[in-house]
Design a protein around this motif. Structure first.
Motif, mmCIF file in Angstrom:
data_model
loop_
_atom_site.group_PDB
_atom_site.id
_atom_site.type_symbol
_atom_site.label_atom_id
_atom_site.label_comp_id
_atom_site.label_asym_id
_atom_site.label_seq_id
_atom_site.Cartn_x
_atom_site.Cartn_y
_atom_site.Cartn_z
ATOM 1 N N GLU A 175 -55.297 -73.304 -42.536
ATOM 2 C CA GLU A 175 -56.470 -74.084 -42.169
ATOM 3 C C GLU A 175 -56.955 -73.711 -40.773
ATOM 4 O OE1 GLU A 175 -57.416 -78.709 -41.186
ATOM 5 O OE2 GLU A 175 -56.183 -78.277 -42.947
ATOM 6 N N GLN A 176 -56.035 -73.512 -39.863
ATOM 7 C CA GLN A 176 -56.406 -73.127 -38.515
ATOM 8 C C GLN A 176 -57.051 -71.738 -38.512
ATOM 9 O OE1 GLN A 176 -53.119 -72.749 -35.840
ATOM 10 N NE2 GLN A 176 -54.382 -73.083 -34.036
ATOM 11 N N SER A 198 -58.645 -70.299 -41.047
ATOM 12 C CA SER A 198 -59.968 -70.366 -41.691
ATOM 13 C C SER A 198 -60.993 -71.030 -40.801
ATOM 14 C CB SER A 198 -59.875 -71.097 -43.036
ATOM 15 O OG SER A 198 -59.574 -72.441 -42.836
ATOM 16 N N SER A 199 -60.590 -72.026 -40.021
ATOM 17 C CA SER A 199 -61.543 -72.663 -39.106
ATOM 18 C C SER A 199 -61.907 -71.711 -37.971
ATOM 19 C CB SER A 199 -60.993 -73.972 -38.562
ATOM 20 O OG SER A 199 -59.876 -73.729 -37.740
ATOM 21 N N GLN A 214 -62.046 -68.447 -38.297
ATOM 22 C CA GLN A 214 -62.950 -67.467 -38.893
ATOM 23 C C GLN A 214 -64.339 -68.055 -39.088
ATOM 24 O OE1 GLN A 214 -61.096 -66.117 -42.477
ATOM 25 N NE2 GLN A 214 -59.684 -64.732 -41.411
ATOM 26 N N ASP A 215 -64.409 -69.337 -39.459
ATOM 27 C CA ASP A 215 -65.709 -69.978 -39.631
ATOM 28 C C ASP A 215 -66.452 -70.069 -38.313
ATOM 29 O OD1 ASP A 215 -65.230 -70.264 -42.314
ATOM 30 O OD2 ASP A 215 -64.571 -72.360 -42.162
ATOM 31 N N LYS A 216 -65.764 -70.334 -37.234
ATOM 32 C CA LYS A 216 -66.398 -70.395 -35.912
ATOM 33 C C LYS A 216 -66.886 -69.022 -35.482
ATOM 34 C CE LYS A 216 -63.955 -74.413 -34.191
ATOM 35 N NZ LYS A 216 -63.011 -74.918 -33.193
#
Length: 64
Positions: free
Chosen positions: A53-54, A56-57, A59-61
């Motif tokens: 989750e960390q 992926s977040s 990468q989203d940022k």
């Protein structure tokens, strides 16, 4: 990692088999074998999910 789990369960099965009573053997296996193993697996999975989750977040940022 799997070797440690297999060795732990082997020791607990042998310890449970050495008990005088069948009920004592089953309880020994459950409380010294299965419950710690389930707790350990749950902690590993929880840590892996948090790390994913960390990542992926992060990468989203980076995409925005």
């Amino acid at each position: 990692m799997y070797l440690i789990v297999i060795a732990w369960l082997y020791v607990i099965v042998m310890f449970s088999a050495a008990q005088d009573n069948v009920v004592a053997g089953v309880l020994t296996f459950v409380f010294l074998g299965l419950l710690p193993l389930v707790l350990w697996v749950w902690m590993k999975i929880h840590r892996l999910r948090a790390r994913r989750e960390q990542d992926s977040s992060a990468q989203d940022k980076g995409k925005t």
